[in-house]
Design a protein around this motif. Structure first.
Motif, PDB file in Angstrom:
ATOM      1  N   GLY A  97      10.906 -13.262   2.964  1.00  0.00           N
ATOM      2  CA  GLY A  97      11.948 -13.579   2.006  1.00  0.00           C
ATOM      3  C   GLY A  97      12.703 -12.350   1.549  1.00  0.00           C
ATOM      4  O   GLY A  97      12.480 -11.227   2.026  1.00  0.00           O
ATOM      5  N   PRO A  98      13.623 -12.527   0.591  1.00  0.00           N
ATOM      6  CA  PRO A  98      14.451 -11.408   0.120  1.00  0.00           C
ATOM      7  C   PRO A  98      13.641 -10.234  -0.416  1.00  0.00           C
ATOM      8  O   PRO A  98      14.001  -9.080  -0.176  1.00  0.00           O
ATOM      9  CB  PRO A  98      15.308 -12.051  -0.978  1.00  0.00           C
ATOM     10  N   ALA A  99      12.547 -10.498  -1.149  1.00  0.00           N
ATOM     11  CA  ALA A  99      11.757  -9.400  -1.710  1.00  0.00           C
ATOM     12  C   ALA A  99      11.123  -8.563  -0.606  1.00  0.00           C
ATOM     13  O   ALA A  99      11.093  -7.321  -0.686  1.00  0.00           O
ATOM     14  CB  ALA A  99      10.687  -9.951  -2.647  1.00  0.00           C
ATOM     15  N   THR A 100      10.613  -9.235   0.432  1.00  0.00           N
ATOM     16  CA  THR A 100      10.006  -8.504   1.544  1.00  0.00           C
ATOM     17  C   THR A 100      11.051  -7.681   2.285  1.00  0.00           C
ATOM     18  O   THR A 100      10.804  -6.531   2.667  1.00  0.00           O
ATOM     19  CB  THR A 100       9.306  -9.473   2.506  1.00  0.00           C
ATOM     20  N   ARG A 101      12.237  -8.232   2.439  1.00  0.00           N
ATOM     21  CA  ARG A 101      13.288  -7.483   3.130  1.00  0.00           C
ATOM     22  C   ARG A 101      13.736  -6.273   2.306  1.00  0.00           C
ATOM     23  O   ARG A 101      14.041  -5.216   2.863  1.00  0.00           O
ATOM     24  CB  ARG A 101      14.471  -8.408   3.451  1.00  0.00           C
ATOM     25  N   ARG A 102      13.769  -6.419   0.986  1.00  0.00           N
ATOM     26  CA  ARG A 102      14.095  -5.261   0.150  1.00  0.00           C
ATOM     27  C   ARG A 102      13.036  -4.171   0.293  1.00  0.00           C
ATOM     28  O   ARG A 102      13.350  -2.977   0.355  1.00  0.00           O
ATOM     29  CB  ARG A 102      14.214  -5.689  -1.319  1.00  0.00           C
ATOM     30  N   ALA A 103      11.761  -4.607   0.351  1.00  0.00           N
ATOM     31  CA  ALA A 103      10.677  -3.634   0.503  1.00  0.00           C
ATOM     32  C   ALA A 103      10.771  -2.930   1.857  1.00  0.00           C
ATOM     33  O   ALA A 103      10.556  -1.715   1.954  1.00  0.00           O
ATOM     34  CB  ALA A 103       9.329  -4.333   0.357  1.00  0.00           C
ATOM     35  N   ILE A 104      11.099  -3.680   2.901  1.00  0.00           N
ATOM     36  CA  ILE A 104      11.266  -3.075   4.230  1.00  0.00           C
ATOM     37  C   ILE A 104      12.409  -2.068   4.195  1.00  0.00           C
ATOM     38  O   ILE A 104      12.299  -0.949   4.722  1.00  0.00           O
ATOM     39  CB  ILE A 104      11.534  -4.164   5.292  1.00  0.00           C
ATOM     40  N   ARG A 105      13.511  -2.446   3.537  1.00  0.00           N
ATOM     41  CA  ARG A 105      14.669  -1.556   3.469  1.00  0.00           C
ATOM     42  C   ARG A 105      14.304  -0.262   2.740  1.00  0.00           C
ATOM     43  O   ARG A 105      14.696   0.840   3.163  1.00  0.00           O
ATOM     44  CB  ARG A 105      15.813  -2.282   2.766  1.00  0.00           C
ATOM     45  N   SER A 106      13.543  -0.381   1.676  1.00  0.00           N
ATOM     46  CA  SER A 106      13.107   0.802   0.932  1.00  0.00           C
ATOM     47  C   SER A 106      12.217   1.685   1.797  1.00  0.00           C
ATOM     48  O   SER A 106      12.366   2.922   1.823  1.00  0.00           O
ATOM     49  CB  SER A 106      12.369   0.363  -0.328  1.00  0.00           C
ATOM     50  N   PHE A 107      11.298   1.059   2.534  1.00  0.00           N
ATOM     51  CA  PHE A 107      10.404   1.824   3.418  1.00  0.00           C
ATOM     52  C   PHE A 107      11.198   2.502   4.526  1.00  0.00           C
ATOM     53  O   PHE A 107      10.966   3.667   4.854  1.00  0.00           O
ATOM     54  CB  PHE A 107       9.347   0.890   4.003  1.00  0.00           C
ATOM     55  N   GLN A 108      12.152   1.779   5.126  1.00  0.00           N
ATOM     56  CA  GLN A 108      12.958   2.357   6.199  1.00  0.00           C
ATOM     57  C   GLN A 108      13.723   3.573   5.708  1.00  0.00           C
ATOM     58  O   GLN A 108      13.794   4.603   6.400  1.00  0.00           O
ATOM     59  CB  GLN A 108      13.936   1.295   6.730  1.00  0.00           C
ATOM     60  N   SER A 109      14.292   3.471   4.521  1.00  0.00           N
ATOM     61  CA  SER A 109      15.047   4.585   3.962  1.00  0.00           C
ATOM     62  C   SER A 109      14.141   5.800   3.771  1.00  0.00           C
ATOM     63  O   SER A 109      14.523   6.928   4.104  1.00  0.00           O
ATOM     64  CB  SER A 109      15.681   4.166   2.630  1.00  0.00           C
ATOM     65  N   GLU A 110      12.946   5.555   3.272  1.00  0.00           N
ATOM     66  CA  GLU A 110      11.987   6.640   3.056  1.00  0.00           C
ATOM     67  C   GLU A 110      11.582   7.313   4.360  1.00  0.00           C
ATOM     68  O   GLU A 110      11.358   8.526   4.409  1.00  0.00           O
ATOM     69  CB  GLU A 110      10.763   6.062   2.355  1.00  0.00           C
ATOM     70  N   GLN A 111      11.530   6.508   5.428  1.00  0.00           N
ATOM     71  CA  GLN A 111      11.086   7.018   6.723  1.00  0.00           C
ATOM     72  C   GLN A 111      12.224   7.546   7.596  1.00  0.00           C
ATOM     73  O   GLN A 111      11.985   7.980   8.730  1.00  0.00           O
ATOM     74  CB  GLN A 111      10.358   5.906   7.502  1.00  0.00           C
ATOM     75  N   GLY A 112      13.456   7.458   7.108  1.00  0.00           N
ATOM     76  CA  GLY A 112      14.589   7.910   7.909  1.00  0.00           C
ATOM     77  C   GLY A 112      14.984   6.936   8.991  1.00  0.00           C
ATOM     78  O   GLY A 112      15.652   7.325   9.969  1.00  0.00           O
ATOM     79  N   GLU A 156       0.825  -1.211   0.000  1.00  0.00           N
ATOM     80  CA  GLU A 156       0.000   0.000   0.000  1.00  0.00           C
ATOM     81  C   GLU A 156       0.859   1.262   0.000  1.00  0.00           C
ATOM     82  O   GLU A 156       0.472   2.292  -0.557  1.00  0.00           O
ATOM     83  CB  GLU A 156      -0.923   0.003   1.226  1.00  0.00           C
ATOM     84  N   GLU A 157       2.040   1.167   0.625  1.00  0.00           N
ATOM     85  CA  GLU A 157       2.931   2.324   0.703  1.00  0.00           C
ATOM     86  C   GLU A 157       3.837   2.438  -0.525  1.00  0.00           C
ATOM     87  O   GLU A 157       4.718   3.302  -0.569  1.00  0.00           O
ATOM     88  CB  GLU A 157       3.797   2.224   1.963  1.00  0.00           C
ATOM     89  N   GLY A 158       3.642   1.549  -1.506  1.00  0.00           N
ATOM     90  CA  GLY A 158       4.405   1.644  -2.739  1.00  0.00           C
ATOM     91  C   GLY A 158       5.722   0.894  -2.740  1.00  0.00           C
ATOM     92  O   GLY A 158       6.594   1.186  -3.574  1.00  0.00           O
ATOM     93  N   HIS A 159       5.881  -0.077  -1.832  1.00  0.00           N
ATOM     94  CA  HIS A 159       7.116  -0.859  -1.750  1.00  0.00           C
ATOM     95  C   HIS A 159       6.760  -2.322  -1.994  1.00  0.00           C
ATOM     96  O   HIS A 159       6.057  -2.940  -1.186  1.00  0.00           O
ATOM     97  CB  HIS A 159       7.779  -0.676  -0.385  1.00  0.00           C
ATOM     98  N   ASP A 160       7.233  -2.896  -3.096  1.00  0.00           N
ATOM     99  CA  ASP A 160       6.822  -4.240  -3.529  1.00  0.00           C
ATOM    100  C   ASP A 160       7.478  -5.326  -2.684  1.00  0.00           C
ATOM    101  O   ASP A 160       8.700  -5.516  -2.761  1.00  0.00           O
ATOM    102  CB  ASP A 160       7.191  -4.429  -4.997  1.00  0.00           C
ATOM    103  N   PRO A 161       6.696  -6.082  -1.878  1.00  0.00           N
ATOM    104  CA  PRO A 161       7.268  -7.137  -1.047  1.00  0.00           C
ATOM    105  C   PRO A 161       7.231  -8.506  -1.715  1.00  0.00           C
ATOM    106  O   PRO A 161       7.544  -9.511  -1.074  1.00  0.00           O
ATOM    107  CB  PRO A 161       6.341  -7.136   0.166  1.00  0.00           C
ATOM    108  N   GLY A 162       6.827  -8.552  -2.999  1.00  0.00           N
ATOM    109  CA  GLY A 162       6.613  -9.851  -3.625  1.00  0.00           C
ATOM    110  C   GLY A 162       5.254 -10.397  -3.214  1.00  0.00           C
ATOM    111  O   GLY A 162       4.373  -9.643  -2.804  1.00  0.00           O
ATOM    112  N   PRO A 163       5.059 -11.719  -3.293  1.00  0.00           N
ATOM    113  CA  PRO A 163       3.765 -12.297  -2.921  1.00  0.00           C
ATOM    114  C   PRO A 163       3.419 -12.023  -1.455  1.00  0.00           C
ATOM    115  O   PRO A 163       4.301 -12.038  -0.592  1.00  0.00           O
ATOM    116  CB  PRO A 163       3.965 -13.800  -3.156  1.00  0.00           C
ATOM    117  N   VAL A 164       2.152 -11.763  -1.195  1.00  0.00           N
ATOM    118  CA  VAL A 164       1.699 -11.599   0.191  1.00  0.00           C
ATOM    119  C   VAL A 164       1.435 -12.997   0.740  1.00  0.00           C
ATOM    120  O   VAL A 164       0.309 -13.490   0.756  1.00  0.00           O
ATOM    121  CB  VAL A 164       0.435 -10.714   0.254  1.00  0.00           C
TER     122      VAL A 164
END
Length: 393
Positions: A357-372, A344-352
């Motif tokens: 997995g790696p895709a979800t961790r990449r999405a978390i990393r992207s979200f963390q960067s956006e949030q500082g 919903e926040e625009g960060h692709d975690p792969g399948p829900v």
């Protein structure tokens, strides 16, 4: 719409048994067409039983994700380290001979042995033919398990094991090192010269077979699996992840050092940085042999455990920065909620799918960067709060 009446339970059981019998008959014809002897088909396959428990275990998904500290401490404990060191010494001549022949150091073979069957103390108690027949006749992964069932019949046909001794895991993994039947056929060896490839009763066959498998899938002689490292205070955690490889020289220039603070070795090899417990936990640089371990088992936690256990068996001390124990233990539903909110926040975690997995961790990393936030790809309380993911269970 017509009225649907459910069949009585007994009648349903008869229908399911008839379906299973028809499936076994189809596989029996396929087995004979592929050259498996009529004797093996008639005596070992046709009497196969459907095991409801196997389907239950195949369908079961863990209710909660397992934090790294819990996974590691259950598998790399003092008992397993101590026993591994004893076995390394007890079977030293054999293991060194196998290591010279196949290029896989002895401590890794013992580590796999320890993680797979606790050094041969538990092979599994499921009849392999019955388990594989049950899964082959289930629609979910029929093609894969039909292949494994046919492979198991070939193992019986070659006389490697008697049916009564052919026990293993619910999914058909067998022997000291838990080979699937297809892996057995390709990589098991008769190291002790008995005339049989015996992964149940022969430690020499089991260790040589494990080494042969690892060698064939790419083990690089002379290199480690990886190592624990320390990171500088200003480290950019977005550089972490299995898909972000750099040379050791590049990691050194970024301030990465060995876990004990010493410089990284001047070796021309690439590595990826893994943070299985987030930025507060241990950091690991992993090399190509780590990826080989993951071809044995596709879990990063498993591969790290193999490497760490092998190091400890060889005499290394424990981790310099053990994983923290105060991390959230998330249910699969909570991980699915996390994934949905990341999307919903625009960060692709792969399948829900509830899997971190790696895709979800990449999405978390992207979200963390956006949030500082510290962009380590780890679902810590700050991430969960920011995404409004409930941590109550």
């Amino acid at each position: 719409m017509g009225l649907y009446l459910a069949a009585p339970q007994g009648a349903q059981a008869e229908v399911e048994q008839a379906d299973f019998a028809a499936c076994i008959d189809r596989i029996a014809h396929q087995a004979q067409a592929e050259g498996i002897s009529t004797r093996i088909v008639d005596q070992k396959l046709r009497p196969a039983r459907h095991i409801d428990r196997v389907i239950e275990l195949d369908r079961r998904q863990p209710e909660f994700t397992t934090p790294f500290h819990d996974y590691l401490n259950r598998r790399v404990n003092e008992q397993r380290i101590r026993q591994g060191r004893q076995l390394l010494e007890e079977h030293g001549e054999l293991l060194q001979s196998v290591a010279r022949q196949y290029g896989v150091p002895a401590q890794y073979l013992v580590a796999f042995w320890g993680l797979e069957t606790n050094y041969g103390s538990f092979f599994g108690r499921m009849p392999v033919i019955d388990s594989l027949a049950t899964l082959a006749c289930d629609l979910r992964r029929s093609d894969y398990f039909t292949g494994e069932l046919l492979a198991a019949l070939r193992i019986l046909d070659e006389g490697a094991i008697d049916l009564e001794r052919m026990e293993g895991s619910w999914a058909g993994a067998m022997g000291h090192v838990q080979f699937m039947p297809s892996v057995f056929l390709r990589y098991a060896v008769d190291h002790d010269g008995s005339g049989r490839r015996d992964l149940w009763g022969s430690i020499p066959d089991a260790m040589a077979s494990a080494a042969n498998f690892l060698s064939h899938i790419g083990w690089e002689t002379g290199y480690r699996w990886g190592r624990e490292v320390s990171l500088p205070e200003d480290f950019d955690f977005q550089l972490a992840g299995g898909d972000r490889r750099k040379s050791l020289a590049e990691w050194s220039r970024l301030g990465v050092r060995r876990g004990d603070g010493a410089p990284l070795p001047p070796v021309d090899i690439e590595a990826a940085l893994l943070l299985p417990a987030g930025h507060r936990g241990p950091a690991f640089l992993v090399y190509d042999n780590f990826n080989v371990i993951m071809r044995w088992n596709r879990s990063e936690y498993y591969a790290l455990s193999v490497g760490i256990l092998a190091d400890r068996i060889a005499g290394a001390s424990g981790l310099h920065n053990p994983p923290p124990e105060d991390v959230p233990r998330l249910s699969r539903d909570q991980v699915q909620d996390l994934q949905a909110r990341l999307r919903e926040e625009g960060h692709d975690p792969g399948p829900v799918d509830g899997i971190l997995g790696p895709a979800t961790r990449r999405a978390i990393r992207s979200f963390q960067s956006e949030q500082g936030l510290v962009a380590d790809g780890f679902p810590d309380p700050a991430v969960l709060d920011a995404l409004d993911v409930s941590t109550s269970s």
